[in-house]
Design a protein around this motif. Structure first.
Motif, short mmCIF file in Angstrom:
data_model
loop_
_atom_site.label_atom_id
_atom_site.label_comp_id
_atom_site.label_asym_id
_atom_site.label_seq_id
_atom_site.Cartn_x
_atom_site.Cartn_y
_atom_site.Cartn_z
N TRP A 70 0.83 -1.21 0.00
CA TRP A 70 0.00 0.00 0.00
C TRP A 70 0.86 1.25 0.00
N PHE A 71 2.03 1.19 0.65
CA PHE A 71 2.91 2.36 0.68
C PHE A 71 3.43 2.68 -0.72
N VAL A 72 3.88 1.66 -1.45
CA VAL A 72 4.39 1.87 -2.81
C VAL A 72 3.26 2.28 -3.74
N ALA A 73 2.10 1.62 -3.63
CA ALA A 73 0.97 1.95 -4.51
C ALA A 73 0.50 3.38 -4.28
N CYS A 74 0.44 3.82 -3.06
CA CYS A 74 0.01 5.19 -2.77
C CYS A 74 1.06 6.20 -3.23
N THR A 75 2.33 5.84 -3.14
CA THR A 75 3.39 6.75 -3.59
C THR A 75 3.37 6.91 -5.10
N VAL A 76 3.11 5.82 -5.82
CA VAL A 76 3.09 5.87 -7.29
C VAL A 76 1.86 6.60 -7.79
N ASN A 77 0.72 6.42 -7.13
CA ASN A 77 -0.53 7.04 -7.57
C ASN A 77 -0.50 8.54 -7.25
N PRO A 78 -0.65 9.40 -8.25
CA PRO A 78 -0.58 10.85 -7.99
C PRO A 78 -1.69 11.34 -7.07
N THR A 79 -2.91 10.84 -7.27
CA THR A 79 -4.03 11.28 -6.45
C THR A 79 -3.82 10.93 -4.98
N CYS A 80 -3.39 9.69 -4.74
CA CYS A 80 -3.17 9.25 -3.35
C CYS A 80 -2.00 9.99 -2.72
N SER A 81 -0.95 10.20 -3.49
CA SER A 81 0.22 10.90 -2.93
C SER A 81 -0.09 12.35 -2.60
N ASN A 82 -0.99 12.98 -3.37
CA ASN A 82 -1.38 14.36 -3.07
C ASN A 82 -2.29 14.44 -1.85
N TYR B 175 -7.27 -15.05 0.54
CA TYR B 175 -8.49 -15.04 -0.27
C TYR B 175 -8.75 -13.65 -0.84
N ALA B 176 -8.55 -12.60 -0.03
CA ALA B 176 -8.78 -11.24 -0.51
C ALA B 176 -7.81 -10.87 -1.63
N ILE B 177 -6.55 -11.31 -1.53
CA ILE B 177 -5.57 -11.02 -2.58
C ILE B 177 -5.97 -11.72 -3.88
N VAL B 178 -6.40 -12.98 -3.79
CA VAL B 178 -6.84 -13.71 -4.98
C VAL B 178 -8.08 -13.05 -5.58
N ALA B 179 -9.03 -12.66 -4.72
CA ALA B 179 -10.24 -12.00 -5.22
C ALA B 179 -9.90 -10.67 -5.90
N CYS B 180 -8.97 -9.92 -5.33
CA CYS B 180 -8.56 -8.65 -5.92
C CYS B 180 -7.92 -8.86 -7.29
N ALA B 181 -7.08 -9.92 -7.41
CA ALA B 181 -6.46 -10.20 -8.70
C ALA B 181 -7.50 -10.59 -9.75
N ILE B 182 -8.48 -11.38 -9.35
CA ILE B 182 -9.53 -11.79 -10.30
C ILE B 182 -10.36 -10.58 -10.73
N LEU B 183 -10.69 -9.71 -9.78
CA LEU B 183 -11.47 -8.52 -10.12
C LEU B 183 -10.67 -7.58 -11.03
N THR C 84 -11.79 -1.69 -6.82
CA THR C 84 -11.44 -3.10 -6.70
C THR C 84 -10.94 -3.43 -5.30
N TYR C 85 -10.13 -2.53 -4.75
CA TYR C 85 -9.60 -2.76 -3.41
C TYR C 85 -10.71 -2.72 -2.36
N LEU C 86 -11.71 -1.85 -2.55
CA LEU C 86 -12.82 -1.80 -1.61
C LEU C 86 -13.63 -3.09 -1.62
N VAL C 87 -13.87 -3.64 -2.83
CA VAL C 87 -14.60 -4.90 -2.93
C VAL C 87 -13.79 -6.03 -2.30
N ALA C 88 -12.48 -6.04 -2.52
CA ALA C 88 -11.63 -7.07 -1.93
C ALA C 88 -11.61 -6.97 -0.41
N VAL C 89 -11.59 -5.76 0.12
CA VAL C 89 -11.63 -5.58 1.57
C VAL C 89 -12.96 -6.07 2.14
N ALA C 90 -14.06 -5.82 1.42
CA ALA C 90 -15.36 -6.31 1.88
C ALA C 90 -15.38 -7.84 1.91
#
Length: 548
Positions: A184-196, A464-472, A482-488
């Motif tokens: 999540w740290f790397v993904a948020c850093t790469v994403n401009p919206t999240c990093s802002n 299971y959540a990681i596999v579901a996220c990859a499938i989605l 996608t991450y919200l659905v996987a967390v649910a």
């Protein structure tokens, strides 16, 4: 089952004056387990405890006053709820259409101002997120369907391959949280919206905090490493007991479903109770104008308090009822003379006892648990506010001591009541004396088993959540959703697995009490249980050292 004739008591076993035996040695024969002897000087009339076993006979009703009080709460909640339903004011939804008429000196309704909801807007706003909602629903339905075989497969694996499962998943208790934290740290850093939206300083602080939590988890397992092997064997024994009574996976969820169905009319009564009142004029003293406001009937807040207390008490009763049914079913299996077979109608007998003769005991246990939780929450909130004063400090100490005493006595009371049919107070006293006579702790020492099971549930649900996220990600195009659905999906699966762990924990504690009864009578009903539970510490200061 071993003979009940009294053997010669060993001279060094469990004797504090003799050299302590290492728990690595072979356990003594079951016939050498210390138990009260008739020739020994009586301490507290031990003869009444020599024949403790599952009570198949007719059980009289116990703790009747508490049962009557609970039924009174339920009847009042439903009675006033029905009254609130028929007495509701149908003008409440049109409150905005009322205005003060100076000629009539009262609030009247303007028929032209009654408006209907904008269904077009609602449809357009809901259709914009229909793809996310549809993906969420299908994912949750699939998770709920797959959770049943996942729990069943986990039970079989814990029964036959407990050691392999635990030692395989132990590294994932640390590696998986580290992976998610870094990801999540790397993904948020790469994403401009999240990093802002989430500055680097705060991201680093959260990253460090999660690593500290992971460090605490590692420290817990390092400190308790000497108990891992014993815990593995305890989980294996409990899994075997639960696999012999698979009907519990139908009975206990059915009780939860019954509670939800029981909640439906009360929730509707609460909604309709809100509609009990009148639309009255309100005079604004500063401006001298009048407006129409809703004046709720005075009895409505009292009914809210009554209904909410009834719901909370009912939830606690349901939880304790589940413990009662699990304990009664497992104890019938434990004390059955037919090895490898489950007694017929054991779950039905436990349900009949839980909601029949022992209904008052279950209600009393639920009430105490509910009161303890409420008082503890109040004490915790007062501690967070850090109210100064010696009186407050003394009061908190007294309350904490009282809560600890209640937990101390309540630990196995409902389990003992399910076995013997005794009242709540008698079960608390007799359980304490039973475990004390047999040098066993009233508070179960192997709490590491619960932590291990929670860790297993977390790892499986996270995978299971990681596999579901990859499938989605491959099938759908939901983007960040996608991450919200996987967390649910992760939350739903971990709730189901938490229920499975709750059942398995109760099985562990029930087998513990049955093992204590065996020791007390000098018998062995389940040899495999004794081979494992004999390694439990005989006191809080005596730690087991079973090698891996």
């Amino acid at each position: 089952m071993a003979s009940s004739e009294e053997p010669n008591k060993p001279t060094g076993f469990f004797d504090s004056s003799s050299p302590s035996q290492p728990l690595l040695s072979n356990p003594p024969p079951p016939s050498l387990y210390p138990y009260p002897s008739i020739d020994d000087p009586p301490q507290s009339d031990p003869s009444q405890y020599l024949q403790i076993s599952y009570n198949y006979a007719h059980r009289p009703f116990k703790d009747i006053p508490v049962l009557v009080l609970f039924i009174l709460f339920v009847l009042l909640s439903f009675g006033f709820g029905i009254f609130a339903t028929f007495n509701r004011n149908t003008d409440y939804p049109n409150l905005s259409s009322y205005y003060y008429d100076y000629q009539a000196a009262n609030c009247v309704q303007d028929p032209l101002s009654v408006s209907s909801p904008n269904w077009v807007f609602l449809y357009s706003s809901s259709s914009s997120s229909s793809s996310v909602l549809q993906s969420l629903i299908w994912t949750l339905v699939a998770t709920l369907i797959l959770s049943l075989p996942i729990c069943f497969l986990l039970l079989l694996l814990l029964k036959h391959y407990t050691r392999q499962i635990v030692y395989t998943l132990l590294p994932l208790f640390v590696l998986l949280p580290i992976f998610i934290n870094v990801y999540w740290f790397v993904a948020c850093t790469v994403n401009p919206t999240c990093s802002n939206d989430f500055p680097m300083v705060y991201r680093i602080l959260v990253l460090i905090f999660i690593f500290l939590v992971i460090g605490v988890i590692v420290w817990i397992f390092v400190v308790n490493w000497h108990r891992i092997e014993l815990t593995v064997r305890i989980i294996g024994v409990a899994s075997n007991a639960l696999s012999m009574n698979l009907g519990l996976f139908v009975a206990t969820p059915s009780m939860t479903l019954g509670l939800l169905i029981y909640y439906v009319p009360i929730v509707l009564f609460l909604v309709f109770a809100r509609l009990n009142g009148k639309i009255l004029p309100h005079h604004h003293g500063s401006s001298g104008e009048y407006s129409c406001v809703w004046k709720q009937d005075k009895w409505v807040p009292a009914y809210y308090a009554l209904a909410i207390l009834t719901m909370l008490w009912s939830a606690a009763v349901m939880v304790e009822g589940q413990v009662f049914v699990i304990s009664g079913t497992i104890s019938q299996w434990y004390f059955s003379k037919e090895e490898g077979e489950t007694p017929s109608r054991s779950i039905r007998n436990s349900l009949r006892n839980a909601f029949g003769p022992s209904a008052g005991t279950v209600c009393l246990s639920g009430l105490l648990i509910f009161v303890v939780r409420v008082v503890r929450a109040v004490v915790d909130s007062a501690r967070q506010e850090d109210i100064p004063g010696m009186f407050n400090l003394i009061l908190r100490c007294c309350v904490n001591t009282f809560l600890a005493a209640v937990d101390y006595l309540n630990k196995f009371a409902i389990t003992f009541a399910a076995i013997t049919g005794e009242s709540y107070c008698s079960s608390s006293r007799m359980t304490y004396e039973l475990l004390k006579r047999n040098l066993l702790s009233t508070v179960f020492v192997e709490t590491i088993s619960s932590r291990l099971l929670v860790g297993i549930a977390f790892v499986l649900s996270a995978i299971y959540a990681i596999v579901a996220c990859a499938i989605l990600q491959v099938v759908g195009h939901l983007g960040v959703n996608t991450y919200l659905v996987a967390v649910a999906a992760w939350l739903l699966l971990i709730v189901v697995l938490a229920f499975f762990i709750h059942v398995l924990d109760n099985v562990i504690e029930t087998v513990y009490v049955c093992y204590a009864i065996d020791r007390d009578r000098g018998e062995v009903c389940k040899q495999d249980v004794h081979e494992v539970y004999v390694h439990l510490p005989i006191s809080r200061n005596h730690r087991s050292s079973l090698l891996v």
